[in-house]
Motif scaffolding. Structure first.
Motif, PDB file in Angstrom:
ATOM      1  N   CYS A  87      -2.121  -6.371  -5.433  1.00 56.84           N
ATOM      2  CA  CYS A  87      -1.439  -6.405  -4.145  1.00 56.84           C
ATOM      3  C   CYS A  87      -0.138  -5.606  -4.245  1.00 56.84           C
ATOM      4  CB  CYS A  87      -1.140  -7.854  -3.768  1.00 56.84           C
ATOM      5  SG  CYS A  87      -0.040  -7.954  -2.348  1.00 56.84           S
ATOM      6  N   TYR A  88       0.087  -4.700  -3.311  1.00 58.83           N
ATOM      7  CA  TYR A  88       1.301  -3.878  -3.372  1.00 58.83           C
ATOM      8  C   TYR A  88       2.563  -4.705  -3.141  1.00 58.83           C
ATOM      9  CZ  TYR A  88      -1.605   0.248  -3.353  1.00 58.83           C
ATOM     10  OH  TYR A  88      -2.522   1.200  -3.681  1.00 58.83           O
ATOM     11  N   THR A  89       2.427  -5.866  -2.433  1.00 56.52           N
ATOM     12  CA  THR A  89       3.609  -6.664  -2.092  1.00 56.52           C
ATOM     13  C   THR A  89       3.944  -7.680  -3.185  1.00 56.52           C
ATOM     14  OG1 THR A  89       2.679  -6.570   0.121  1.00 56.52           O
ATOM     15  CG2 THR A  89       4.680  -7.880  -0.155  1.00 56.52           C
ATOM     16  N   CYS A  90       2.956  -8.526  -3.524  1.00 59.79           N
ATOM     17  CA  CYS A  90       3.267  -9.617  -4.454  1.00 59.79           C
ATOM     18  C   CYS A  90       2.905  -9.288  -5.889  1.00 59.79           C
ATOM     19  CB  CYS A  90       2.563 -10.905  -4.014  1.00 59.79           C
ATOM     20  SG  CYS A  90       0.764 -10.780  -4.167  1.00 59.79           S
TER      21      CYS A  90
ATOM     22  N   ARG B  50       0.236  -9.369  -7.441  1.00 63.28           N
ATOM     23  CA  ARG B  50      -0.814 -10.151  -8.087  1.00 63.28           C
ATOM     24  C   ARG B  50      -2.171  -9.429  -8.002  1.00 63.28           C
ATOM     25  NH1 ARG B  50      -0.856 -15.835  -5.273  1.00 63.28           N
ATOM     26  NH2 ARG B  50      -0.873 -14.298  -3.590  1.00 63.28           N
TER      27      ARG B  50
END
Lengths: 252, 252
Positions: A8-11, A13
């Motif tokens: 995931c680019y945001t979190c 994970r």
């Protein structure tokens, strides 16, 4: 089969896994089949030129010196195309194989090295009919620079980087001396070229993202000489056997 | 296996039978092996140029992208050549494979059709080093007749029959248009030529006494486009999978 993970680019994970291979390696067509496809394509093209629109797998098999079952197997890799009792629809099969070969696409091509082979390839109009469009030619020889072949200007090798990047060239045809080819190929790959058609009698190797076809004309000539030689040996063997038998007969 | 009978020239009786095949068909090497031999020969030649005189089958295998066991199997067809723990003697192997390929012989060659490809082949001095000696060139184009390439004169096609018979030509390189090639090839075979290296984008077929190598450059280009296309499809598939997984992750 290659498994890749999705981050995931945001979190940051891992959000899942994907398997490359469901459509690639698993369904991967063997290189032997791929190598036969251009032959099918050529033969079907010849039939079309003669207005033959339908052919049985038996006839196609005789024409191509491949067994009918081989043809069925080969074409089944791509979903068949034949109909029991009808045979193959030549035009349909021709176009479908063309699509499989990627001939419904257009490729932007440059020729690097404009000697005899380079010029011969530039003059080969059939390539263009199949979507291989030569848009530029490059050499270092001042006698060749500025010359045109079929309306395509030969440019100085120094202009190649800008040209390749600007026109997003797909394929480079390499007909340069073998001492130069490795560096030139490396540059082209760095500039975004993903296909190399290499005539320089050195096998080029790059990462698997780059597609390379190395052409070795002399291999074909050596195969010819092997076969000629084999035939001569068989002939000599026959002659020897024959004269021994003759000798034995007269000496009885 | 072919059985032939031997007839006595004097009494006209059958004096015996011979079997062709004891050394031919029975020991026949598969075409796949034969096609790999020129590659071995090229690679070994490159090693020799670098003064490498000994190579393990593992190293040779890495260099050639063929398994070590494949190499051993291939070379065992011709009696081995390797020594346990020593590897292969490069020079010896190079010369032995050269002999198997018939490169210790000399072949008299003519080029028929002196366009770009014909001239490129005439200029290729490596052929001569391997025993392929171009002794004549023929064309119908008055602009080309009388011209010389590497000292070899281009002659009128009309002179070909006499030339071929007089010099007992072994191999003809055919770079003529596909509409002309069948008749020209038939003439050459009638005049005693036993090997045809054919660049005319038509597959020639003759009796099995005649050795033919048909070269189809465009087949190689179509293979390249197939592979390029396949890579693009895999990339699109990966991208699609990735974005679906992303979407699923954010929509949770």
């Amino acid at each position: 089969m290659t498994i890749f993970s999705l981050k995931c680019y945001t979190c940051d994970r891992i959000s899942g896994e994907g398997i490359v291979g469901e459509m690639s390696e698993d369904k991967k067509i063997s290189i032997a089949v791929i190598k036969r496809l251009p032959r099918y394509y050529r033969y079907l093209g010849e039939l079309l030129e003669k207005d033959i629109l339908r052919i049985s797998s038996r006839e196609l098999s005789e024409k191509m010196s491949v067994t009918a079952s081989q043809i069925r197997q080969d074409l089944n890799n791509f979903g068949g195309f034949g109909q029991q009792g009808y045979g193959y629809n030549v035009e349909y099969l021709y176009h479908e194989i063309g699509k499989i070969l990627g001939l419904d696409k257009t490729y932007k091509i440059i020729i690097v090295g404009v000697g005899n082979i380079g010029q011969a390839l530039a003059n080969y109009t059939n390539f263009e009919k199949r979507g291989f469009v030569i848009v530029g030619m490059f050499d270092i020889n001042p006698r060749l620079i500025g010359m045109t072949v079929r309306g395509i200007e030969v440019r100085d090798l120094d202009e190649m980087e800008q040209f390749v990047k600007k026109f997003e060239i797909d394929i480079a045809i390499l007909t340069v001396p073998k001492t130069k080819v490795v560096n030139i190929a490396q540059d082209l790959v760095n500039w975004g070229v993903s296909g190399l058609w290499n005539f320089s009698s050195v096998d080029l190797k790059f990462s698997k993202d780059i597609v390379i076809e190395n052409v070795h004309l002399s291999d074909s000539l050596m195969t010819l000489s092997y076969k000629l030689n084999e035939k001569k040996q068989i002939k000599n063997y026959k002659d020897e056997k024959r004269s021994t038998a003759m000798r034995n007969h007269y000496n009885k």
